[in-house]
Motif scaffolding. Sequence first.
Motif, PDB file in Angstrom:
ATOM      1  N   PHE A 220      39.945  46.031  31.146  1.00 14.12           N
ATOM      2  CA  PHE A 220      40.173  46.972  31.185  1.00 14.12           C
ATOM      3  C   PHE A 220      39.054  48.120  31.058  1.00 14.12           C
ATOM      4  CE2 PHE A 220      39.384  46.098  26.541  1.00 14.12           C
ATOM      5  CZ  PHE A 220      38.837  47.739  26.323  1.00 14.12           C
ATOM      6  N   ARG A 221      39.906  49.002  30.951  1.00 13.03           N
ATOM      7  CA  ARG A 221      38.725  50.475  31.103  1.00 13.03           C
ATOM      8  C   ARG A 221      39.433  51.553  30.510  1.00 13.03           C
ATOM      9  NH1 ARG A 221      36.813  51.516  37.134  1.00 13.03           N
ATOM     10  NH2 ARG A 221      39.123  52.196  36.911  1.00 13.03           N
ATOM     11  N   VAL A 222      38.124  51.987  29.248  1.00  9.53           N
ATOM     12  CA  VAL A 222      38.495  53.851  28.807  1.00  9.53           C
ATOM     13  C   VAL A 222      37.606  54.395  29.315  1.00  9.53           C
ATOM     14  CG1 VAL A 222      38.605  54.848  26.307  1.00  9.53           C
ATOM     15  CG2 VAL A 222      38.721  52.252  26.521  1.00  9.53           C
ATOM     16  N   GLU A 223      38.272  55.485  29.604  1.00 12.30           N
ATOM     17  CA  GLU A 223      38.206  56.694  30.851  1.00 12.30           C
ATOM     18  C   GLU A 223      38.238  58.115  29.953  1.00 12.30           C
ATOM     19  OE1 GLU A 223      39.694  56.502  34.122  1.00 12.30           O
ATOM     20  OE2 GLU A 223      37.840  55.333  34.874  1.00 12.30           O
ATOM     21  N   GLY A 224      38.130  59.064  29.944  1.00  8.80           N
ATOM     22  CA  GLY A 224      38.170  60.238  29.667  1.00  8.80           C
ATOM     23  C   GLY A 224      36.513  60.978  28.578  1.00  8.80           C
ATOM     24  N   PHE A 225      37.621  61.030  27.316  1.00  4.93           N
ATOM     25  CA  PHE A 225      36.879  61.640  26.299  1.00  4.93           C
ATOM     26  C   PHE A 225      36.088  60.400  25.514  1.00  4.93           C
ATOM     27  CE2 PHE A 225      36.387  63.488  22.201  1.00  4.93           C
ATOM     28  CZ  PHE A 225      35.290  64.039  22.429  1.00  4.93           C
ATOM     29  N   THR A 226      34.746  59.629  25.880  1.00  2.00           N
ATOM     30  CA  THR A 226      34.589  58.365  25.711  1.00  2.00           C
ATOM     31  C   THR A 226      32.943  58.199  25.142  1.00  2.00           C
ATOM     32  OG1 THR A 226      33.923  57.448  27.438  1.00  2.00           O
ATOM     33  CG2 THR A 226      36.082  57.465  27.496  1.00  2.00           C
ATOM     34  N   GLY A 369      38.511  38.376  33.671  1.00  3.88           N
ATOM     35  CA  GLY A 369      37.969  40.213  33.175  1.00  3.88           C
ATOM     36  C   GLY A 369      35.853  40.423  33.532  1.00  3.88           C
ATOM     37  N   GLY A 370      36.207  40.099  34.474  1.00  3.19           N
ATOM     38  CA  GLY A 370      35.020  40.980  35.296  1.00  3.19           C
ATOM     39  C   GLY A 370      35.648  42.101  36.636  1.00  3.19           C
ATOM     40  N   ALA A 371      34.498  43.147  36.097  1.00  7.24           N
ATOM     41  CA  ALA A 371      34.911  44.486  37.018  1.00  7.24           C
ATOM     42  C   ALA A 371      36.021  45.117  36.923  1.00  7.24           C
ATOM     43  CB  ALA A 371      34.310  44.402  37.985  1.00  7.24           C
ATOM     44  N   PRO A 372      36.959  44.918  35.488  1.00  4.25           N
ATOM     45  CA  PRO A 372      37.732  45.447  35.613  1.00  4.25           C
ATOM     46  C   PRO A 372      38.193  46.749  36.654  1.00  4.25           C
ATOM     47  CG  PRO A 372      36.664  45.944  33.549  1.00  4.25           C
ATOM     48  CD  PRO A 372      36.113  45.278  34.384  1.00  4.25           C
ATOM     49  N   GLY A 373      39.561  46.775  37.602  1.00  5.58           N
ATOM     50  CA  GLY A 373      39.694  48.178  37.520  1.00  5.58           C
ATOM     51  C   GLY A 373      38.934  48.031  39.394  1.00  5.58           C
ATOM     52  N   PHE A 374      37.588  47.193  39.205  1.00  2.00           N
ATOM     53  CA  PHE A 374      37.321  47.748  40.997  1.00  2.00           C
ATOM     54  C   PHE A 374      37.460  46.633  41.863  1.00  2.00           C
ATOM     55  CE2 PHE A 374      33.226  47.777  43.289  1.00  2.00           C
ATOM     56  CZ  PHE A 374      32.799  48.467  42.937  1.00  2.00           C
ATOM     57  N   GLU A 375      38.387  48.047  42.925  1.00  3.44           N
ATOM     58  CA  GLU A 375      38.649  47.129  44.054  1.00  3.44           C
ATOM     59  C   GLU A 375      37.341  46.983  45.469  1.00  3.44           C
ATOM     60  OE1 GLU A 375      40.542  51.032  45.436  1.00  3.44           O
ATOM     61  OE2 GLU A 375      42.001  50.759  43.522  1.00  3.44           O
ATOM     62  N   LEU A 376      37.776  46.233  45.937  1.00  2.00           N
ATOM     63  CA  LEU A 376      37.258  44.800  46.927  1.00  2.00           C
ATOM     64  C   LEU A 376      37.309  45.431  48.166  1.00  2.00           C
ATOM     65  CD1 LEU A 376      36.276  41.938  45.155  1.00  2.00           C
ATOM     66  CD2 LEU A 376      34.091  43.208  45.419  1.00  2.00           C
ATOM     67  N   PRO A 377      37.023  46.315  48.788  1.00  2.00           N
ATOM     68  CA  PRO A 377      38.120  46.441  50.049  1.00  2.00           C
ATOM     69  C   PRO A 377      38.071  45.509  50.914  1.00  2.00           C
ATOM     70  CG  PRO A 377      36.553  48.102  49.761  1.00  2.00           C
ATOM     71  CD  PRO A 377      36.236  47.183  49.135  1.00  2.00           C
ATOM     72  N   GLY A 378      39.062  45.344  51.869  1.00  2.00           N
ATOM     73  CA  GLY A 378      39.586  43.954  52.246  1.00  2.00           C
ATOM     74  C   GLY A 378      41.072  44.294  52.757  1.00  2.00           C
ATOM     75  N   TRP A 379      41.767  43.301  53.484  1.00  2.00           N
ATOM     76  CA  TRP A 379      42.960  42.870  54.490  1.00  2.00           C
ATOM     77  C   TRP A 379      43.570  42.052  54.243  1.00  2.00           C
ATOM     78  CZ3 TRP A 379      43.384  47.617  57.072  1.00  2.00           C
ATOM     79  CH2 TRP A 379      42.686  48.003  57.765  1.00  2.00           C
ATOM     80  N   ALA A 380      45.012  42.297  54.299  1.00  2.00           N
ATOM     81  CA  ALA A 380      45.589  40.415  53.944  1.00  2.00           C
ATOM     82  C   ALA A 380      47.064  40.937  55.688  1.00  2.00           C
ATOM     83  CB  ALA A 380      46.800  41.205  52.861  1.00  2.00           C
ATOM     84  N   VAL A 381      48.005  39.695  55.331  1.00  2.00           N
ATOM     85  CA  VAL A 381      49.106  39.451  56.143  1.00  2.00           C
ATOM     86  C   VAL A 381      49.932  39.521  55.243  1.00  2.00           C
ATOM     87  CG1 VAL A 381      50.172  38.338  57.445  1.00  2.00           C
ATOM     88  CG2 VAL A 381      47.445  38.584  57.734  1.00  2.00           C
ATOM     89  N   ARG A 382      50.827  40.954  55.654  1.00  2.00           N
ATOM     90  CA  ARG A 382      51.996  41.057  54.962  1.00  2.00           C
ATOM     91  C   ARG A 382      53.808  40.015  55.704  1.00  2.00           C
ATOM     92  NH1 ARG A 382      54.107  45.189  51.608  1.00  2.00           N
ATOM     93  NH2 ARG A 382      56.610  45.548  51.941  1.00  2.00           N
ATOM     94  N   LEU A 383      53.745  39.094  55.065  1.00  2.00           N
ATOM     95  CA  LEU A 383      55.126  38.501  55.342  1.00  2.00           C
ATOM     96  C   LEU A 383      56.338  38.849  54.438  1.00  2.00           C
ATOM     97  CD1 LEU A 383      52.153  35.351  55.296  1.00  2.00           C
ATOM     98  CD2 LEU A 383      54.065  36.459  58.015  1.00  2.00           C
ATOM     99  N   PRO A 384      57.330  37.909  54.500  1.00  2.00           N
ATOM    100  CA  PRO A 384      58.627  38.682  53.739  1.00  2.00           C
ATOM    101  C   PRO A 384      58.283  37.685  52.261  1.00  2.00           C
ATOM    102  CG  PRO A 384      58.819  38.252  56.198  1.00  2.00           C
ATOM    103  CD  PRO A 384      57.837  37.535  55.941  1.00  2.00           C
TER     104      PRO A 384
END
Length: 432
Positions: A220-226, A369-384
């Motif tokens: 998790f991350r705590v943001e704002g007044f920290t 538990g590593g890099a909480p909330g950090f996004e790694l840009p990528g792609w996926a195939v959307r299936l039913p």
Amino acid sequence: MSADPRRRIPRTDDLLALEEVQASPLADAAVRAAIDEAQSAARRLEIAPEEVAPRVIAAVSSARPSSLTPVLNATGVIVHTNIGRAPLSPAATQALVDAAGYADVEMDLDSGQRSPHRGLGAKKALLAACPGAEDALVVNNGAAALLLATTALAEGGEVVISRGELIEIGAGFRLPELIESARVDLHEIGATNRTHPADYERALARPNAKAVLKVHPSNFRVEGFTASVSTEQLRPLADETGAALIVDLGSGLLHHDPVLPDEPDIAAEIAAGADVVIASGDKLLGGPQAGILLGRAETIRKLKKHPLARAVRVDKLRLAALEATLTSADVPVREYLHADPDELKARATALASAVGGEVVAHDGRVGGGGAPGFELPGWAVRLPSTLARPLRTGTPSVLGRVHDGACLIDLRCVPPAEDATLIAAVRRAQEP
């Protein structure tokens, strides 16, 4: 009245005598369990008595040495706790095989005498990978490492910790409860969002304060007044009272990685003055489950001498796999973390062309538990979404991400060599 069909259920001795059963590599107990399961099904009239022998033969012929099922990870989560966290490299896998028999884990082959340097190869590899550390110790997992460090360095005293770092991780596991299971007391300071140097200074002035514990907030991350206090700021405060400075990073990142700009690393924490830094071996390090402790020689010596160190000792297989992970250039976690988004898109496009579906942007995650909330840009195939279960239960098992009414297949953590296998698995799941 017709005769009860259950009278025709084959006897155990007759089933044990079957040629296919005799040739099975399974232990006697496992064979008898398969026989009992088939006979019980016939007694419940779920199968005909004539189906008992074929079911037993099928069970003993198809059985694997382990009940664990290999999974193709198509979730985009690299360190996925539910499916075993880090996948091992080919070198680490071979190291496991090499160490599976007798090995010189505690023997000096030159002298023929018992060696006091258990796990020396893994230790040397750790120190070579993190030269700022003076010594290293490996135990069986991260929780064990934290328990050993707090017990050996603060037994009978207080461990000072910020309230913002009293974390709970998966399955309801809470670090405070683990620490308090030893003969130490936690002294909580600060607030959830803000802790200051003065909070630590007052706590360390207490007569029973023996250690400061700084914990990476993990999932998790705590943001704002920290506000928080760095290891570098804590070092002089600990020196004034002789308290030990323990840093639990968890994620296992050895050095700064530009892909994860905000993720703390072991080398930096040691350079900042930590007495000991704790990390897991099966997260960003990409190795087997292990608790890694790196730091000052005197601190590690205290940990090694404590009686608890024997109880949390790591086995030869994980020592071998950890050493191989540290000395290998081919580590899957690192490859998945640095995957090229353009290559992921090209592979996703090829998959969609073969099985249908829509190629969509999809951010991967470190997980574990590593890099909480950090996004790694990528792609996926959307299936039913209806394909999710047949994919999970098929052969091979394919674990996608069910999200927003769809099954997303992300190739980040699927080795390119498995793309054809994945395509075949999706096609089978699509069959009516």
